[in-house]
Design a protein around this motif. Structure first.
Motif, PDB file in Angstrom:
ATOM      1  N   ASP A   1       0.840   7.216  -6.063  1.00 57.34           N
ATOM      2  CA  ASP A   1      -0.509   7.754  -6.230  1.00 57.34           C
ATOM      3  C   ASP A   1      -0.974   8.320  -4.884  1.00 57.34           C
ATOM      4  O   ASP A   1      -1.794   7.713  -4.195  1.00 57.34           O
ATOM      5  N   PRO A   2      -0.458   9.477  -4.481  1.00 54.07           N
ATOM      6  CA  PRO A   2      -0.800  10.037  -3.160  1.00 54.07           C
ATOM      7  C   PRO A   2      -2.186  10.683  -3.177  1.00 54.07           C
ATOM      8  O   PRO A   2      -2.328  11.907  -3.142  1.00 54.07           O
ATOM      9  N   SER A   3      -3.216   9.850  -3.207  1.00 56.22           N
ATOM     10  CA  SER A   3      -4.580  10.344  -3.339  1.00 56.22           C
ATOM     11  C   SER A   3      -5.451   9.835  -2.193  1.00 56.22           C
ATOM     12  O   SER A   3      -5.159   8.810  -1.567  1.00 56.22           O
ATOM     13  N   THR A   4      -6.542  10.553  -1.954  1.00 55.70           N
ATOM     14  CA  THR A   4      -7.504  10.093  -0.946  1.00 55.70           C
ATOM     15  C   THR A   4      -8.162   8.790  -1.390  1.00 55.70           C
ATOM     16  O   THR A   4      -8.528   7.963  -0.553  1.00 55.70           O
ATOM     17  N   ASN A   5      -8.302   8.609  -2.688  1.00 52.96           N
ATOM     18  CA  ASN A   5      -8.881   7.373  -3.199  1.00 52.96           C
ATOM     19  C   ASN A   5      -8.018   6.175  -2.815  1.00 52.96           C
ATOM     20  O   ASN A   5      -8.532   5.121  -2.428  1.00 52.96           O
ATOM     21  N   ARG A   6      -6.697   6.331  -2.882  1.00 54.98           N
ATOM     22  CA  ARG A   6      -5.786   5.239  -2.506  1.00 54.98           C
ATOM     23  C   ARG A   6      -5.935   4.917  -1.016  1.00 54.98           C
ATOM     24  O   ARG A   6      -5.971   3.740  -0.628  1.00 54.98           O
TER      25      ARG A   6
ATOM     26  N   PHE B   1       0.822  -1.203   0.000  1.00 51.96           N
ATOM     27  CA  PHE B   1       0.000   0.000   0.000  1.00 51.96           C
ATOM     28  C   PHE B   1       0.859   1.256   0.000  1.00 51.96           C
ATOM     29  O   PHE B   1       0.600   2.201  -0.769  1.00 51.96           O
ATOM     30  N   LEU B   2       1.888   1.296   0.846  1.00 53.12           N
ATOM     31  CA  LEU B   2       2.725   2.494   0.918  1.00 53.12           C
ATOM     32  C   LEU B   2       3.473   2.730  -0.392  1.00 53.12           C
ATOM     33  O   LEU B   2       3.649   3.882  -0.817  1.00 53.12           O
ATOM     34  N   ALA B   3       3.906   1.656  -1.058  1.00 47.08           N
ATOM     35  CA  ALA B   3       4.557   1.806  -2.361  1.00 47.08           C
ATOM     36  C   ALA B   3       3.575   2.388  -3.377  1.00 47.08           C
ATOM     37  O   ALA B   3       3.928   3.273  -4.178  1.00 47.08           O
ATOM     38  N   ASP B   4       2.329   1.909  -3.344  1.00 51.26           N
ATOM     39  CA  ASP B   4       1.308   2.453  -4.242  1.00 51.26           C
ATOM     40  C   ASP B   4       0.998   3.901  -3.898  1.00 51.26           C
ATOM     41  O   ASP B   4       0.789   4.736  -4.791  1.00 51.26           O
ATOM     42  N   LEU B   5       0.959   4.212  -2.594  1.00 50.48           N
ATOM     43  CA  LEU B   5       0.623   5.566  -2.163  1.00 50.48           C
ATOM     44  C   LEU B   5       1.693   6.561  -2.595  1.00 50.48           C
ATOM     45  O   LEU B   5       1.377   7.705  -2.949  1.00 50.48           O
ATOM     46  N   ARG B   6       2.943   6.132  -2.597  1.00 53.48           N
ATOM     47  CA  ARG B   6       4.008   7.035  -3.059  1.00 53.48           C
ATOM     48  C   ARG B   6       3.818   7.393  -4.535  1.00 53.48           C
ATOM     49  O   ARG B   6       4.094   8.530  -4.939  1.00 53.48           O
TER      50      ARG B   6
END
Length: 421
Positions: free
Chosen positions: A103-108, A96-101
């Motif tokens: 795609d730093p979005s509220t949706n993520r 999740f943190l790799a994806d959030l970096r």
């Protein structure tokens, strides 16, 4: 009514039930008929007021995850309290943190919160997860499956393939046990991104012919010459950019004045007001009827009324495009002649001049010429419709694909079930 045995498979969907996704409901009903014990986990509550009959054939219980985390913070907190003690929590958090970096979005963040609830609340009988759509539903599924240490699989369709970031697709394809997708075009695109291309399989949606109304025995021989009995042109689809309804309205306005026609549309969508205004500007609004979203029975009523089915699909500005719309096969099954564009995977079903007419996407003049040709020629409409119906029956029945998915989910379809279908 609940399934007869505890669920072994959790099916993760963006929304349930949805009028525009009969292909998903058809598959779920087919899996249950083959003995797959499943339950449905939906990221959203339904927004459609009506249901299709196929939805009522599904016995699985439905669980709705918090659509917005702020709406049910206690449930999200309770999910996190349980999930953080699961053996795969740390690995899932790293993903999740790799994806959030990237795609730093509220949706993520919302997908992570939904995954916490899903992982915490899944019953112990569930042995695997299966997501429909490669974008947000599979993100939630991937995180939750990792936390629970369960295998997961995914069915990819259209927008999710063409608008997802290639890096994210690759990560998901590396993690999932297998993927099915409904067009050869989509399969080839995904195989190029997959570390294990052999895990990907083409499974056309097809039609569950046993549960469709029979086609009309005969159709009127309208030819556009009688103003009191115009040719009925039908299209069914969401009013979004990739469906090309702006091009279709332009083409209708360019039909020869000697031809008498009426246009009907079934479907909802964000462009509804814009399309009605366009029809008014083009001077054809009085010939156009907009029915909005309708249950399946009324869709088939419209197919019976029509003489010609048209779909003007194209690639949208954001890269979104159709796969192989099931409505083309439904129209063919009901004995309608087809006019469509060469967009996306439509050419995997329609062969120009054999079982329909194909024109380039975004070309209203060519679309008008093809429609005019069929409006004035009921014999050609009948010949193309017969060939299209034969193509559906011989190449696009859904049984073989659902048999494969059931087996991949751990259920070998019985001979009795196949015979009953």
């Amino acid at each position: 009514m609940l399934p007869q045995s505890p669920a072994r498979v959790a099916v993760v969907l963006k929304g349930w039930p949805r009028l525009s996704e009969t292909f998903i409901a058809q598959e779920i009903a087919g899996l249950e008929a083959r003995g797959v014990a499943l339950e449905i986990w939906s990221l959203r509550r339904p927004t459609d007021k009506a249901r299709h009959p196929v939805h009522d054939r599904v016995a699985a219980r439905t669980v709705y995850l918090p659509e917005y985390l702020k709406d049910d913070p206690r449930r999200v907190l309770a999910g996190w309290t349980v999930a953080r003690r699961l053996p795969g929590y740390r690995e899932a958090r790293d993903k999740f943190l790799a994806d959030l970096r990237r795609d730093p979005s509220t949706n993520r963040v919302r997908r992570w919160g939904q995954a916490l609830v899903l992982a915490a609340e899944l019953p112990p009988s569930v042995e695997r997860l299966y997501a429909h759509f490669l974008h947000t539903p599979s993100s939630v599924t991937r995180y939750a499956a990792t936390m629970r240490g369960l295998p997961w699989s995914v069915s990819a369709h259209a927008k999710d393939i063409w608008t997802s970031a290639p890096r994210e697709i690759g990560d998901k394809l590396a993690d999932c046990a297998w993927l099915v997708t409904c067009t050869r075009l989509g399969l080839e695109h995904l195989q190029a991104l997959a570390p294990h291309p052999e895990r990907l399989k083409l499974v056309y949606h097809g039609l569950d012919l046993a549960h469709l109304p029979p086609p009309p025995t005969a159709r009127p021989r309208r030819d556009g010459a009688d103003a009191a009995n115009p040719v009925v042109i039908l299209s069914v689809g969401r009013k979004v950019e990739k469906k090309g309804y702006d091009d279709l309205l332009e083409a209708l306005a360019r039909l020869p004045a000697r031809l008498h026609w009426r246009f009907e549309h079934v479907g909802a969508g964000e462009l509804s007001d814009a399309l009605k205004e366009q029809a008014l500007r083009l001077g054809i609004a009085r010939r156009c009827t907009w029915h909005g979203a309708q249950p399946q029975g009324r869709v088939f009523d419209a197919l019976v009324r029509a003489d010609l089915f048209v779909l003007a699909s194209k690639r949208a500005a954001d890269g979104d495009q159709d796969g192989l719309p099931n409505v083309l096969m439904e129209a063919a099954h009901q004995g309608l002649a087809l006019v469509a564009t060469r967009a996306a995977a439509i050419g995997e079903f329609i062969s120009d001049g054999d079982n329909g007419l194909l024109v380039p996407p975004g070309a209203p003049d060519a679309l008008a010429d093809a429609m005019a040709r069929l409006i004035g020629n009921p014999d050609l409409r009948r010949r193309l419709a017969l060939r299209a119906g034969e193509t559906v029956r011989t190449h696009f029945s859904f049984e073989a694909g659902v048999d494969w998915i059931a087996k991949a989910l751990g259920q070998e379809p019985s001979a009795e079930v196949r015979a009953a279908e």
